[in-house]
Design an enzyme around this catalytic site. Structure first.
Site, PDB file in Angstrom:
ATOM      1  N   GLY A 205      32.568  49.852  44.032  1.00  0.00           N
ATOM      2  CA  GLY A 205      32.540  49.435  42.337  1.00  0.00           C
ATOM      3  C   GLY A 205      33.150  48.183  42.308  1.00  0.00           C
ATOM      4  N   GLY A 207      36.097  44.935  40.398  1.00  0.00           N
ATOM      5  CA  GLY A 207      37.850  45.973  40.173  1.00  0.00           C
ATOM      6  C   GLY A 207      37.528  46.234  38.234  1.00  0.00           C
ATOM      7  CB  VAL A 210      35.752  51.885  40.858  1.00  0.00           C
ATOM      8  CG1 VAL A 210      36.306  52.989  41.348  1.00  0.00           C
ATOM      9  CG2 VAL A 210      34.048  52.309  40.161  1.00  0.00           C
ATOM     10  N   GLY A 211      37.621  49.719  40.157  1.00  0.00           N
ATOM     11  CA  GLY A 211      39.574  49.450  40.589  1.00  0.00           C
ATOM     12  C   GLY A 211      40.790  49.631  39.250  1.00  0.00           C
ATOM     13  CD  GLU A 249      49.486  43.322  54.073  1.00  0.00           C
ATOM     14  OE1 GLU A 249      50.030  42.657  53.490  1.00  0.00           O
ATOM     15  OE2 GLU A 249      50.169  44.694  54.772  1.00  0.00           O
ATOM     16  CB  CYS A 282      45.551  37.185  54.446  1.00  0.00           C
ATOM     17  SG  CYS A 282      44.943  38.244  55.016  1.00  0.00           S
TER      18      CYS A 282
HETATM   19  P1  NAD Z   1      39.583  40.190  44.951  1.00  0.00           P
HETATM   20  O1  NAD Z   1      41.323  40.398  44.649  1.00  0.00           O
HETATM   21  O2  NAD Z   1      39.180  39.695  44.233  1.00  0.00           O
HETATM   22  O3  NAD Z   1      38.997  41.679  45.070  1.00  0.00           O
HETATM   23  C1  NAD Z   1      39.379  42.528  46.276  1.00  0.00           C
HETATM   24  C2  NAD Z   1      39.299  43.979  46.220  1.00  0.00           C
HETATM   25  O4  NAD Z   1      40.364  44.110  44.838  1.00  0.00           O
HETATM   26  C3  NAD Z   1      37.867  44.472  45.377  1.00  0.00           C
HETATM   27  O5  NAD Z   1      37.653  45.454  46.419  1.00  0.00           O
HETATM   28  C4  NAD Z   1      37.747  43.759  44.097  1.00  0.00           C
HETATM   29  O6  NAD Z   1      36.898  44.451  43.474  1.00  0.00           O
HETATM   30  C5  NAD Z   1      39.118  44.247  43.531  1.00  0.00           C
HETATM   31  N1  NAD Z   1      40.250  44.065  42.336  1.00  0.00           N
HETATM   32  C6  NAD Z   1      39.175  42.821  42.018  1.00  0.00           C
HETATM   33  N2  NAD Z   1      40.115  43.016  40.624  1.00  0.00           N
HETATM   34  C7  NAD Z   1      40.733  44.194  40.579  1.00  0.00           C
HETATM   35  C8  NAD Z   1      41.442  44.438  39.526  1.00  0.00           C
HETATM   36  N3  NAD Z   1      41.518  43.989  38.754  1.00  0.00           N
HETATM   37  N4  NAD Z   1      42.130  45.747  39.667  1.00  0.00           N
HETATM   38  C9  NAD Z   1      41.609  46.359  41.138  1.00  0.00           C
HETATM   39  N5  NAD Z   1      41.033  45.939  41.967  1.00  0.00           N
HETATM   40  C10 NAD Z   1      40.561  44.295  41.365  1.00  0.00           C
HETATM   41  O7  NAD Z   1      40.298  39.266  46.205  1.00  0.00           O
HETATM   42  P2  NAD Z   1      38.914  38.920  47.536  1.00  0.00           P
HETATM   43  O8  NAD Z   1      37.926  37.913  47.629  1.00  0.00           O
HETATM   44  O9  NAD Z   1      37.656  40.264  48.018  1.00  0.00           O
HETATM   45  O10 NAD Z   1      39.845  38.968  48.564  1.00  0.00           O
HETATM   46  C11 NAD Z   1      40.098  37.784  49.384  1.00  0.00           C
HETATM   47  C12 NAD Z   1      41.733  37.598  48.763  1.00  0.00           C
HETATM   48  O11 NAD Z   1      42.112  38.742  49.546  1.00  0.00           O
HETATM   49  C13 NAD Z   1      42.081  36.115  49.257  1.00  0.00           C
HETATM   50  O12 NAD Z   1      43.268  35.610  48.343  1.00  0.00           O
HETATM   51  C14 NAD Z   1      42.968  36.620  50.809  1.00  0.00           C
HETATM   52  O13 NAD Z   1      44.472  36.323  51.088  1.00  0.00           O
HETATM   53  C15 NAD Z   1      43.020  37.862  50.649  1.00  0.00           C
HETATM   54  N6  NAD Z   1      43.573  38.852  51.342  1.00  0.00           N
HETATM   55  C16 NAD Z   1      45.307  39.314  51.678  1.00  0.00           C
HETATM   56  C17 NAD Z   1      45.382  40.549  53.289  1.00  0.00           C
HETATM   57  C18 NAD Z   1      46.616  40.695  53.470  1.00  0.00           C
HETATM   58  O14 NAD Z   1      46.899  41.956  54.631  1.00  0.00           O
HETATM   59  N7  NAD Z   1      47.791  39.823  53.304  1.00  0.00           N
HETATM   60  C19 NAD Z   1      44.282  40.445  54.195  1.00  0.00           C
HETATM   61  C20 NAD Z   1      42.723  39.685  53.718  1.00  0.00           C
HETATM   62  C21 NAD Z   1      42.548  38.978  52.300  1.00  0.00           C
END
Ligand code: NAD
Length: 478
Positions: A205, A207, A210-211, A249, A282
């Protein structure tokens, strides 16, 4: 192309109850490589209900038996590692050599570290001396929602699913819709290991769907999330009403302080680390601060290293870098490269557009900006692409002030042979992780940050503790 049996609910592969088609795009071709269904509320409800029903049984399974299931998953993961590497390479564009070694390897590494940590984990122990009958017990949090990103898919899935299983939680995993194929394969591994019905559930799903449904669900006790700071904020707000534990994270903007007495490989190591996984990490050291006497030499090495960094197809073996994940990340990175030029940084290597000879695919030129200043956008924003910003400094105080002047606090790095200075800086960095001279933080060390990088601690013993509630007991019969 995948078929539509991609939801794993209550111990079985099921067709979505509702849902829209979503094309998973191969970032190297910009063409669809799979079709999944994005779940709707009915799918989330079914998965949470299954996890809730399975919780009492799984909680009651002795920790040693839960560990035995994880050991089975580990054996299957290793035996099917090539399939996993192929899935990740396809869905997120990691060159196959990187996908096999670092991407698939990270998952295996975390499972192994958790197995070691679980063997030593003391699930119940006395509070201390002189308090007879007072005990501390670690109890599973309950039903947990696990939301993961696309950049290191198995790294993040194993950092959440494995400790949740060990702790006695039941769960719903929602992997990134951009890179769901590896998680679907991982669900097969869990199924093959015979984990009881309903303990592990997967719903694809986005964000908004399902998120958000998981983040607001009254039967979900905790959300463990890795991804952007933006989504971390939204999840925190959404989870507030039901007072969930939220473990985040998030992003980073790591500083890498290179002193004049650094080892000869320090600059090259920093550049290569920045470009690894096409800069989509990250914990990338994206701001390199170089002590002025070493600055000119550092720029020469950095330029040379960038020019030697090949960009190419994920299907080819080798140490090149692949594309970035999608069109919107590509556009965002291009915009930030343009901002560096406009704001007056010196373009040392790379620049806007695709590398020569690559007309299709989200390929970015390995780019280095020199002579940056701390206020430039490229020094402040997380770029999440192969772009490094370099600037000189004169004093340790000045370098530390710049390093810590960011809302993020994930990983910072220092390169120096001066032991006293190194140790001082390691303590003064405002971040959850700090590394000197390219050394390892050690097997089973916790991964996590402070401030806008989130405050989760994943991996090893700390990772298991995140999925536990501490129960304080009085009157325990000895
Ligand atoms: P994202 O936040 O857009 O998506 C991550 C996940 O969250 C996906 O599964 C997405 O569907 C879900 N999501 C998005 N919006 C949501 C909401 N409002 N509610 C619930 N779920 C939601 O990020 P991305 O583009 O997939 O990943 C890149 C980012 O992640 C970068 O900013 C990176 O720094 C960060 N990151 C951090 C770590 C860490 O360990 N600190 C590791 C990897 C990536």
């Amino acid at each position: 192309m995948l078929t539509k049996r991609e939801f794993y609910i209550d111990g079985a592969w099921v067709a979505p109850l509702a849902g829209r088609d979503y094309h998973v795009i191969d970032p190297s071709t910009e063409e669809p490589c799979a079709v999944i269904s994005l779940g709707e509320r009915a799918d989330t409800e079914a998965a949470v209900a299954a996890a809730k029903a399975a919780l009492p049984g799984w909680k009651a399974v002795p920790p040693a038996e839960r560990l035995a299931y994880v050991e089975k998953i580990y054996a299957i993961y290793k035996a099917r590692a090539e399939e996993m590497a192929q899935a990740m390479s396809l869905e997120m564009g990691a060159p196959i050599t990187l996908a096999r070694a670092a991407q698939t390897g990270a998952g295996a590494y975390h499972i192994k570290c958790f197995i070691e940590a679980a063997k030593k984990f003391d699930w119940i122990h006395p509070l201390g001396d002189g308090t007879p009958g007072a005990m501390i017990a670690y109890e599973p949090v309950g039903v947990v929602g696990l939301i993961t990103p696309w950049n290191w898919p198995m790294n993040q899935v194993t950092l959440k699913v494995i400790p949740a299983l060990l702790a006695g939680c039941t769960m719903v995993l929602k992997p990134s819709e951009e890179a769901p194929l590896s998680s679907i394969l991982f669900a097969e591994f869990v199924d093959q290991a015979g984990v009881p019905k309903g303990v592990f559930n997967l719903v694809n799903g986005d964000g908004a769907g399902v998120g958000t449904q998981l983040s607001t669900h009254p039967d979900v006790e905790m959300i463990s999330f890795t991804g952007s700071t933006r989504a971390g904020r939204a999840i925190s707000k959404n989870a507030a009403e039901t007072l969930k534990r939220v473990c985040l994270e998030l992003g980073g903007k790591g500083a890498n302080l290179v002193f004049a007495d650094a080892d000869d490989e320090a600059v090259r190591r920093g550049v290569r680390h920045m470009f690894e996984n096409s800069g989509q990490s990250c914990n990338a050291p994206s701001r390199m601060l170089v002590e002025r006497p070493a600055y000119e030499k550092a720029l020469q090495i950095a330029k040379q290293t960038a020019e030697e960094t090949r960009v190419g197809s994920p299907r080819e073996e080798g140490d090149h870098i692949g594309p970035v994940i999608n069109q919107s990340q590509y556009d965002k990175i291009q915009g930030l490269i343009e901002s560096g030029i406009k704001e007056g940084a010196t373009l040392l290597a790379g620049g806007p557009g695709r590398p020569e000879g690559l007309n299709k695919g989200y390929y970015v030129r390995p780019t280095i900006f020199a002579d940056c200043t701390p206020d430039m956008t490229v020094m402040r924003e997380e770029i999440f692409g192969p772009v490094l910003s370099i600037m000189p400094f004169d004093t340790e105080e000045e370098a530390m002030a710049i390093a810590n002047d960011t809302p993020y606090g994930l990983t910072n790095y220092v390169q120096t042979q001066n032991a006293e200075r190194a140790n001082r800086i390691l303590r003064e960095f405002h971040s959850g992780m700090v590394v000197a001279n390219g050394k390892s933080r050690g097997n089973g060390a916790p991964f996590g940050g402070v401030s806008s990088s989130g405050r989760a601690r994943e991996g090893g013993r700390w990772g298991i503790e995140e999925f536990c509630d501490v129960k304080s007991i009085g009157g325990w019969f000895e």
